[in-house]
Motif scaffolding. Sequence first.
Motif, PDB file in Angstrom:
ATOM      1  N   PRO A  71       0.812  -1.230   0.000  1.00 51.27           N
ATOM      2  CA  PRO A  71       0.000   0.000   0.000  1.00 51.27           C
ATOM      3  C   PRO A  71       0.841   1.274   0.000  1.00 51.27           C
ATOM      4  O   PRO A  71       0.356   2.325  -0.398  1.00 51.27           O
ATOM      5  N   ARG A  72       2.131   1.172   0.397  1.00 50.50           N
ATOM      6  CA  ARG A  72       2.971   2.376   0.394  1.00 50.50           C
ATOM      7  C   ARG A  72       3.253   2.866  -1.016  1.00 50.50           C
ATOM      8  O   ARG A  72       3.698   3.981  -1.219  1.00 50.50           O
ATOM      9  N   ARG A  73       2.988   2.012  -2.007  1.00 43.66           N
ATOM     10  CA  ARG A  73       3.198   2.440  -3.400  1.00 43.66           C
ATOM     11  C   ARG A  73       2.021   3.247  -3.922  1.00 43.66           C
ATOM     12  O   ARG A  73       2.040   3.746  -5.037  1.00 43.66           O
ATOM     13  N   ILE A  74       0.964   3.340  -3.094  1.00 37.68           N
ATOM     14  CA  ILE A  74      -0.241   4.035  -3.539  1.00 37.68           C
ATOM     15  C   ILE A  74      -0.537   5.184  -2.586  1.00 37.68           C
ATOM     16  O   ILE A  74      -0.705   4.977  -1.390  1.00 37.68           O
ATOM     17  N   ALA A  75      -0.560   6.418  -3.117  1.00 34.77           N
ATOM     18  CA  ALA A  75      -0.835   7.578  -2.265  1.00 34.77           C
ATOM     19  C   ALA A  75      -2.304   7.949  -2.394  1.00 34.77           C
ATOM     20  O   ALA A  75      -2.841   8.006  -3.496  1.00 34.77           O
ATOM     21  N   LEU A  76      -2.927   8.184  -1.258  1.00 33.25           N
ATOM     22  CA  LEU A  76      -4.347   8.544  -1.256  1.00 33.25           C
ATOM     23  C   LEU A  76      -4.542  10.003  -0.863  1.00 33.25           C
ATOM     24  O   LEU A  76      -4.059  10.438   0.187  1.00 33.25           O
ATOM     25  N   ALA A  77      -5.224  10.770  -1.710  1.00 33.71           N
ATOM     26  CA  ALA A  77      -5.714  12.090  -1.307  1.00 33.71           C
ATOM     27  C   ALA A  77      -7.157  11.850  -0.880  1.00 33.71           C
ATOM     28  O   ALA A  77      -8.043  11.673  -1.717  1.00 33.71           O
ATOM     29  N   ALA A 105      10.523  17.571   0.642  1.00 33.35           N
ATOM     30  CA  ALA A 105       9.358  18.166  -0.040  1.00 33.35           C
ATOM     31  C   ALA A 105       9.626  19.620  -0.405  1.00 33.35           C
ATOM     32  O   ALA A 105      10.120  20.385   0.414  1.00 33.35           O
ATOM     33  N   ASN A 106       9.272  19.993  -1.633  1.00 32.20           N
ATOM     34  CA  ASN A 106       9.270  21.398  -2.016  1.00 32.20           C
ATOM     35  C   ASN A 106       7.822  21.869  -1.891  1.00 32.20           C
ATOM     36  O   ASN A 106       7.055  21.852  -2.848  1.00 32.20           O
ATOM     37  N   VAL A 107       7.448  22.238  -0.652  1.00 30.41           N
ATOM     38  CA  VAL A 107       6.037  22.462  -0.364  1.00 30.41           C
ATOM     39  C   VAL A 107       5.495  23.676  -1.121  1.00 30.41           C
ATOM     40  O   VAL A 107       4.428  23.612  -1.740  1.00 30.41           O
ATOM     41  N   SER A 108       6.235  24.798  -1.096  1.00 32.99           N
ATOM     42  CA  SER A 108       5.673  25.982  -1.758  1.00 32.99           C
ATOM     43  C   SER A 108       5.597  25.772  -3.265  1.00 32.99           C
ATOM     44  O   SER A 108       4.645  26.217  -3.907  1.00 32.99           O
ATOM     45  N   GLY A 109       6.565  25.036  -3.834  1.00 29.64           N
ATOM     46  CA  GLY A 109       6.517  24.734  -5.270  1.00 29.64           C
ATOM     47  C   GLY A 109       5.284  23.899  -5.603  1.00 29.64           C
ATOM     48  O   GLY A 109       4.580  24.154  -6.581  1.00 29.64           O
ATOM     49  N   ALA A 110       5.018  22.895  -4.755  1.00 29.53           N
ATOM     50  CA  ALA A 110       3.873  22.020  -5.004  1.00 29.53           C
ATOM     51  C   ALA A 110       2.563  22.797  -4.879  1.00 29.53           C
ATOM     52  O   ALA A 110       1.640  22.626  -5.670  1.00 29.53           O
ATOM     53  N   LEU A 111       2.520  23.710  -3.878  1.00 25.83           N
ATOM     54  CA  LEU A 111       1.299  24.503  -3.697  1.00 25.83           C
ATOM     55  C   LEU A 111       1.087  25.437  -4.886  1.00 25.83           C
ATOM     56  O   LEU A 111      -0.046  25.644  -5.340  1.00 25.83           O
ATOM     57  N   ALA A 112       2.176  25.987  -5.407  1.00 28.00           N
ATOM     58  CA  ALA A 112       2.065  26.879  -6.565  1.00 28.00           C
ATOM     59  C   ALA A 112       1.443  26.133  -7.748  1.00 28.00           C
ATOM     60  O   ALA A 112       0.678  26.713  -8.527  1.00 28.00           O
ATOM     61  N   GLY A 113       1.730  24.841  -7.841  1.00 30.96           N
ATOM     62  CA  GLY A 113       1.178  24.018  -8.925  1.00 30.96           C
ATOM     63  C   GLY A 113      -0.333  23.953  -8.913  1.00 30.96           C
ATOM     64  O   GLY A 113      -0.963  23.696  -9.948  1.00 30.96           O
ATOM     65  N   VAL A 114      -0.938  24.171  -7.750  1.00 32.67           N
ATOM     66  CA  VAL A 114      -2.409  24.199  -7.693  1.00 32.67           C
ATOM     67  C   VAL A 114      -2.901  25.633  -7.436  1.00 32.67           C
ATOM     68  O   VAL A 114      -4.049  25.850  -7.057  1.00 32.67           O
ATOM     69  N   GLY A 115      -2.011  26.592  -7.612  1.00 29.55           N
ATOM     70  CA  GLY A 115      -2.419  28.005  -7.555  1.00 29.55           C
ATOM     71  C   GLY A 115      -2.482  28.594  -6.156  1.00 29.55           C
ATOM     72  O   GLY A 115      -3.066  29.661  -5.960  1.00 29.55           O
ATOM     73  N   LEU A 137      -4.574  18.482   0.620  1.00 27.67           N
ATOM     74  CA  LEU A 137      -4.627  17.018   0.713  1.00 27.67           C
ATOM     75  C   LEU A 137      -3.973  16.375  -0.505  1.00 27.67           C
ATOM     76  O   LEU A 137      -3.225  15.395  -0.392  1.00 27.67           O
ATOM     77  N   LEU A 138      -4.247  16.938  -1.674  1.00 30.39           N
ATOM     78  CA  LEU A 138      -3.666  16.370  -2.893  1.00 30.39           C
ATOM     79  C   LEU A 138      -2.150  16.559  -2.913  1.00 30.39           C
ATOM     80  O   LEU A 138      -1.394  15.619  -3.177  1.00 30.39           O
ATOM     81  N   VAL A 139      -1.722  17.770  -2.583  1.00 26.00           N
ATOM     82  CA  VAL A 139      -0.287  18.073  -2.596  1.00 26.00           C
ATOM     83  C   VAL A 139       0.447  17.199  -1.566  1.00 26.00           C
ATOM     84  O   VAL A 139       1.569  16.743  -1.797  1.00 26.00           O
ATOM     85  N   THR A 140      -0.197  16.938  -0.446  1.00 26.75           N
ATOM     86  CA  THR A 140       0.407  16.089   0.594  1.00 26.75           C
ATOM     87  C   THR A 140       0.551  14.649   0.085  1.00 26.75           C
ATOM     88  O   THR A 140       1.589  14.008   0.296  1.00 26.75           O
ATOM     89  N   ALA A 141      -0.482  14.165  -0.607  1.00 28.40           N
ATOM     90  CA  ALA A 141      -0.389  12.804  -1.164  1.00 28.40           C
ATOM     91  C   ALA A 141       0.738  12.740  -2.190  1.00 28.40           C
ATOM     92  O   ALA A 141       1.520  11.776  -2.219  1.00 28.40           O
ATOM     93  N   LEU A 142       0.864  13.790  -2.990  1.00 29.38           N
ATOM     94  CA  LEU A 142       1.894  13.782  -4.042  1.00 29.38           C
ATOM     95  C   LEU A 142       3.303  13.871  -3.456  1.00 29.38           C
ATOM     96  O   LEU A 142       4.266  13.413  -4.072  1.00 29.38           O
ATOM     97  N   ALA A 143       3.414  14.463  -2.252  1.00 27.52           N
ATOM     98  CA  ALA A 143       4.733  14.626  -1.623  1.00 27.52           C
ATOM     99  C   ALA A 143       5.399  13.280  -1.350  1.00 27.52           C
ATOM    100  O   ALA A 143       6.614  13.203  -1.190  1.00 27.52           O
ATOM    101  N   THR A 144       4.609  12.215  -1.304  1.00 27.07           N
ATOM    102  CA  THR A 144       5.188  10.895  -1.048  1.00 27.07           C
ATOM    103  C   THR A 144       5.956  10.382  -2.274  1.00 27.07           C
ATOM    104  O   THR A 144       6.754   9.452  -2.149  1.00 27.07           O
ATOM    105  N   GLY A 145       5.660  10.955  -3.442  1.00 25.08           N
ATOM    106  CA  GLY A 145       6.328  10.496  -4.665  1.00 25.08           C
ATOM    107  C   GLY A 145       5.870   9.112  -5.103  1.00 25.08           C
ATOM    108  O   GLY A 145       6.508   8.484  -5.945  1.00 25.08           O
ATOM    109  N   ALA A 146       4.752   8.626  -4.508  1.00 25.40           N
ATOM    110  CA  ALA A 146       4.285   7.275  -4.844  1.00 25.40           C
ATOM    111  C   ALA A 146       3.964   7.167  -6.341  1.00 25.40           C
ATOM    112  O   ALA A 146       3.564   8.134  -6.968  1.00 25.40           O
TER     113      ALA A 146
END
Length: 190
Positions: A71-77, A105-115, A137-146
């Motif tokens: 399950p660690r290969r699958i990220a859930l938002a 994690a590049n948190v501010s970069g990831a947040l910029a991606g969703v505006g 929630l989506l950006v947090t799921a993506l931060a795992t790089g799954a």
Amino acid sequence: MSLKVEDLSVRFLTGPVPEGASLSVQFGEIVGLTGNSGAGKSLVAKALAGALPPNATRTGKITIDGAPVDPRRIALAPQRLDALDLLAQVSRQNQRFARLAGRSANVSGALAGVGLPAETTRLYPHELSGGMARCVLLVTALATGADWIVADEPTVGPDEATAGRILSLLADLSIGGRGVNFFRMTLSVW
Ligand SMILES: Nc1ncnc2c1ncn2[C@@H]1O[C@H](COP(=O)(O)OP(=O)(O)OP(=O)(O)O)[C@@H](O)[C@H]1O
Ligand code: NI
């Protein structure tokens, strides 16, 4: 790579929901699951990410290329905004998930991606609007790089422009080769 769900049922004391669900996603493909409220879409999402509630019993197979899924290969938002940690700033939640997956994690970069502006990193969940929380929630799921991403109702809450950005982000990820599975409720019309 191919992710397969075969004959999945999740049972509570009240009975099975969903009953015998099957789907398959190729790596780099986006698959949507629709159904009425209560049909069991979120339970399929949680089963994929190994995050079913403790009172649930699962039957059926979830495999990647025929092997039982880690399950660690699958990220859930997740659908529910209360999945966010009320006591942690956005940056901390993101970094925590990234660190668990051995990444930074590049948190501010990831947040910029969703505006969302960089200042969002310092906010606590109670300081976010519903739409902003959905993006976090989506950006947090993506931060795992799954490799595989399950997004449960990812566009419910944000305004139309942000919802569009979320969908193009998911599309870009699938073009980049990550399997995406996204869930959306069908509106009943009568
Ligand atoms: N922890 C639980 N204990 C008992 N029943 C549960 C639990 N979690 C979900 N259910 C039941 O499972 C069914 C499916 O729930 P689920 O959240 O998967 O629906 P959904 O298709 O995602 O609906 P929606 O479109 O409203 O989000 C519902 O009837 C719900 O009451
Ligand atoms: Ni749901």
